[in-house]
Design a protein around this motif. Structure first.
Motif, PDB file in Angstrom:
ATOM      1  N   GLY A 175       0.833  -1.210   0.000  1.00 31.39           N
ATOM      2  CA  GLY A 175       0.000   0.000   0.000  1.00 31.39           C
ATOM      3  C   GLY A 175       0.861   1.252   0.000  1.00 31.39           C
ATOM      4  O   GLY A 175       0.632   2.186  -0.782  1.00 31.39           O
ATOM      5  N   PHE A 176       1.869   1.260   0.854  1.00 31.97           N
ATOM      6  CA  PHE A 176       2.740   2.435   0.994  1.00 31.97           C
ATOM      7  C   PHE A 176       3.503   2.716  -0.294  1.00 31.97           C
ATOM      8  O   PHE A 176       3.459   3.825  -0.826  1.00 31.97           O
ATOM      9  CB  PHE A 176       3.719   2.209   2.150  1.00 31.97           C
ATOM     10  N   VAL A 177       4.173   1.689  -0.828  1.00 34.72           N
ATOM     11  CA  VAL A 177       5.017   1.883  -2.010  1.00 34.72           C
ATOM     12  C   VAL A 177       4.164   2.271  -3.218  1.00 34.72           C
ATOM     13  O   VAL A 177       4.501   3.187  -3.961  1.00 34.72           O
ATOM     14  CB  VAL A 177       5.842   0.610  -2.304  1.00 34.72           C
ATOM     15  N   PHE A 178       3.017   1.586  -3.372  1.00 37.17           N
ATOM     16  CA  PHE A 178       2.175   1.871  -4.528  1.00 37.17           C
ATOM     17  C   PHE A 178       1.728   3.334  -4.529  1.00 37.17           C
ATOM     18  O   PHE A 178       1.796   4.026  -5.542  1.00 37.17           O
ATOM     19  CB  PHE A 178       0.961   0.945  -4.543  1.00 37.17           C
ATOM     20  N   PHE A 179       1.275   3.812  -3.364  1.00 38.35           N
ATOM     21  CA  PHE A 179       0.792   5.191  -3.340  1.00 38.35           C
ATOM     22  C   PHE A 179       1.917   6.205  -3.296  1.00 38.35           C
ATOM     23  O   PHE A 179       1.735   7.345  -3.718  1.00 38.35           O
ATOM     24  CB  PHE A 179      -0.223   5.395  -2.211  1.00 38.35           C
ATOM     25  N   LEU A 180       3.095   5.796  -2.827  1.00 34.51           N
ATOM     26  CA  LEU A 180       4.261   6.677  -2.913  1.00 34.51           C
ATOM     27  C   LEU A 180       4.595   6.920  -4.389  1.00 34.51           C
ATOM     28  O   LEU A 180       4.825   8.052  -4.820  1.00 34.51           O
ATOM     29  CB  LEU A 180       5.452   6.040  -2.192  1.00 34.51           C
ATOM     30  N   LEU A 181       4.588   5.836  -5.183  1.00 31.88           N
ATOM     31  CA  LEU A 181       4.867   5.960  -6.617  1.00 31.88           C
ATOM     32  C   LEU A 181       3.783   6.809  -7.294  1.00 31.88           C
ATOM     33  O   LEU A 181       4.092   7.684  -8.103  1.00 31.88           O
ATOM     34  CB  LEU A 181       4.942   4.573  -7.274  1.00 31.88           C
ATOM     35  N   ALA A 182       2.519   6.552  -6.930  1.00 33.27           N
ATOM     36  CA  ALA A 182       1.423   7.336  -7.514  1.00 33.27           C
ATOM     37  C   ALA A 182       1.578   8.812  -7.153  1.00 33.27           C
ATOM     38  O   ALA A 182       1.332   9.701  -7.972  1.00 33.27           O
ATOM     39  CB  ALA A 182       0.079   6.806  -7.025  1.00 33.27           C
ATOM     40  N   TRP A 183       2.019   9.072  -5.926  1.00 29.93           N
ATOM     41  CA  TRP A 183       2.201  10.446  -5.462  1.00 29.93           C
ATOM     42  C   TRP A 183       3.318  11.135  -6.259  1.00 29.93           C
ATOM     43  O   TRP A 183       3.174  12.256  -6.730  1.00 29.93           O
ATOM     44  CB  TRP A 183       2.537  10.428  -3.970  1.00 29.93           C
ATOM     45  N   LEU A 184       4.445  10.403  -6.451  1.00 27.87           N
ATOM     46  CA  LEU A 184       5.565  10.956  -7.221  1.00 27.87           C
ATOM     47  C   LEU A 184       5.138  11.233  -8.666  1.00 27.87           C
ATOM     48  O   LEU A 184       5.456  12.277  -9.235  1.00 27.87           O
ATOM     49  CB  LEU A 184       6.751   9.981  -7.199  1.00 27.87           C
ATOM     50  N   LEU A 185       4.384  10.296  -9.231  1.00 22.59           N
ATOM     51  CA  LEU A 185       3.902  10.448 -10.605  1.00 22.59           C
ATOM     52  C   LEU A 185       2.965  11.662 -10.702  1.00 22.59           C
ATOM     53  O   LEU A 185       3.050  12.456 -11.631  1.00 22.59           O
ATOM     54  CB  LEU A 185       3.172   9.175 -11.039  1.00 22.59           C
ATOM     55  N   GLY A 186       2.075  11.781  -9.693  1.00 23.67           N
ATOM     56  CA  GLY A 186       1.143  12.907  -9.670  1.00 23.67           C
ATOM     57  C   GLY A 186       1.885  14.239  -9.595  1.00 23.67           C
ATOM     58  O   GLY A 186       1.522  15.212 -10.260  1.00 23.67           O
ATOM     59  N   GLN A 187       2.958  14.279  -8.801  1.00 19.94           N
ATOM     60  CA  GLN A 187       3.782  15.494  -8.699  1.00 19.94           C
ATOM     61  C   GLN A 187       4.330  15.866 -10.067  1.00 19.94           C
ATOM     62  O   GLN A 187       4.344  17.028 -10.462  1.00 19.94           O
ATOM     63  CB  GLN A 187       4.971  15.248  -7.755  1.00 19.94           C
ATOM     64  N   ARG A 188       4.822  14.852 -10.792  1.00 18.28           N
ATOM     65  CA  ARG A 188       5.406  15.054 -12.117  1.00 18.28           C
ATOM     66  C   ARG A 188       4.366  15.578 -13.107  1.00 18.28           C
ATOM     67  O   ARG A 188       4.598  16.555 -13.817  1.00 18.28           O
ATOM     68  CB  ARG A 188       5.941  13.717 -12.645  1.00 18.28           C
ATOM     69  N   LEU A 189       3.194  14.914 -13.114  1.00 16.28           N
ATOM     70  CA  LEU A 189       2.208  15.201 -14.156  1.00 16.28           C
ATOM     71  C   LEU A 189       1.389  16.448 -13.859  1.00 16.28           C
ATOM     72  O   LEU A 189       1.095  17.234 -14.748  1.00 16.28           O
ATOM     73  CB  LEU A 189       1.256  14.012 -14.323  1.00 16.28           C
ATOM     74  N   TYR A 190       0.998  16.602 -12.591  1.00 15.30           N
ATOM     75  CA  TYR A 190       0.024  17.651 -12.281  1.00 15.30           C
ATOM     76  C   TYR A 190       0.570  18.710 -11.337  1.00 15.30           C
ATOM     77  O   TYR A 190      -0.132  19.631 -10.983  1.00 15.30           O
ATOM     78  CB  TYR A 190      -1.235  17.042 -11.657  1.00 15.30           C
ATOM     79  N   GLY A 191       1.815  18.557 -10.896  1.00 11.81           N
ATOM     80  CA  GLY A 191       2.338  19.492  -9.913  1.00 11.81           C
ATOM     81  C   GLY A 191       1.908  19.096  -8.523  1.00 11.81           C
ATOM     82  O   GLY A 191       1.162  18.118  -8.356  1.00 11.81           O
ATOM     83  N   PRO A 192       2.365  19.832  -7.491  1.00 10.78           N
ATOM     84  CA  PRO A 192       2.077  19.430  -6.116  1.00 10.78           C
ATOM     85  C   PRO A 192       0.570  19.407  -5.837  1.00 10.78           C
ATOM     86  O   PRO A 192      -0.181  20.195  -6.407  1.00 10.78           O
ATOM     87  CB  PRO A 192       2.780  20.502  -5.274  1.00 10.78           C
ATOM     88  N   GLY A 193       0.170  18.477  -5.010  1.00  7.82           N
ATOM     89  CA  GLY A 193      -1.211  18.501  -4.542  1.00  7.82           C
ATOM     90  C   GLY A 193      -2.152  17.577  -5.270  1.00  7.82           C
ATOM     91  O   GLY A 193      -3.321  17.498  -4.942  1.00  7.82           O
TER      92      GLY A 193
END
Ligand SMILES: [Zn+2]
Length: 274
Positions: A175-193
């Protein structure tokens, strides 16, 4: 007995409503007092319920309006309390008379309701809620991992008990790693938040309490629910493509699916694939 336990859910719902008002203010500034008193009308400042100790009954009886000025009353209080009453009745119907799964499922329900309400209203998953929950889950895994598997039918229980502690911990890590990766990807694609860090902690907690392999069902269920509902919101133009949607409630839907019907889903899939 279901009715009686539904009343317990109704009371726990009142506690959840109270915490959902207090905690975000407290987390923001421990010294400040909440701005408004929930028992008073937002518009005229007079008591909003004729029966303040029974806000649900009172709200329904008053037709959802303030008795003094007729302003609409917030529906959240009622929805939270009625929602938990229904869930508690379902929990009793399924698990009675076994006390352990009843206690566990009720605790999850109340906790998830609190997290979902605060996330929907503030787009926040508070550390003061999620970190103690993670700590408690780790403690239970350490001391009595068998408690966590008491929710499931015999087959799955046996599998989880064979896996022992590593199975629960692996769930948390996934759960942690999957959402950490999703969070990093989201930062890249959409910026913070795009995704909050709270979502990562919530995913870790859900992984810890569902364990492997149910964590997969929780994550896939949460992502599907999030995708479908976001799509509906975008198509109906209630939200733009870029506007952030709080993700916590979707994760919670996935977790509820895994906890409630995970055993049947695994049986159907693995039984069908074999
Ligand atoms: Zn009023």
């Amino acid at each position: 007995m279901e009715i009686l336990f539904a009343l317990v859910g109704l009371s726990i719902g009142a506690l959840v409503n109270w915490l959902a008002d207090k905690l975000p203010v407290y987390a923001h500034d421990p010294l400040r007092r909440p701005r408004r008193d929930r028992a008073l009308c937002d518009f005229c400042g007079r008591p909003r319920w004729r029966l303040p100790w029974l806000p649900v009954v009172s709200t329904l009886w008053q037709g959802g309006r303030c008795p003094h000025c007729g302003a609409p009353l917030p529906l959240r209080d009622v929805l939270v309390q009625l929602g938990l009453a229904v869930v508690f009745a379902a929990i009793w119907a399924r698990y009675a008379p076994a006390p352990l799964p009843i206690a566990l499922a009720s605790l999850y329900a109340a906790l998830f309701m609190l997290i979902a309400v605060i996330d929907l209203e503030h787009r926040l998953i508070l550390d003061v809620v999620i970190l103690p929950a993670i700590g408690l889950a780790l403690l239970v895994i350490l001391v009595a991992p068998g408690w966590l598997s008491s929710l499931y039918d015999h087959n799955l229980q046996t599998l989880l008990e064979q896996q022992g502690r590593p199975g629960w911990l692996v769930g948390g890590v996934i759960g942690f790693v999957f959402f950490l990766l999703a969070w990093l990807l989201g930062q890249r694609l959409y910026g913070p938040g795009a995704l909050g860090q709270g979502d990562i902690k919530l995913a870790a907690f859900i992984g810890l309490i569902t364990g492997f392999p149910l964590v997969i069902i929780a994550l896939v269920g949460g992502i599907l629910a999030g995708g479908i509902i976001s799509l509906v919101l975008v198509v109906t133009r209630l939200r733009s493509l870029r506007s952030a949607v709080p993700y916590g409630p979707f994760l919670i839907l996935g977790a509820a699916l895994a906890l409630w019907s995970g055993a049947q889903i695994i049986q159907q899939w693995w039984g069908g694939l074999r």
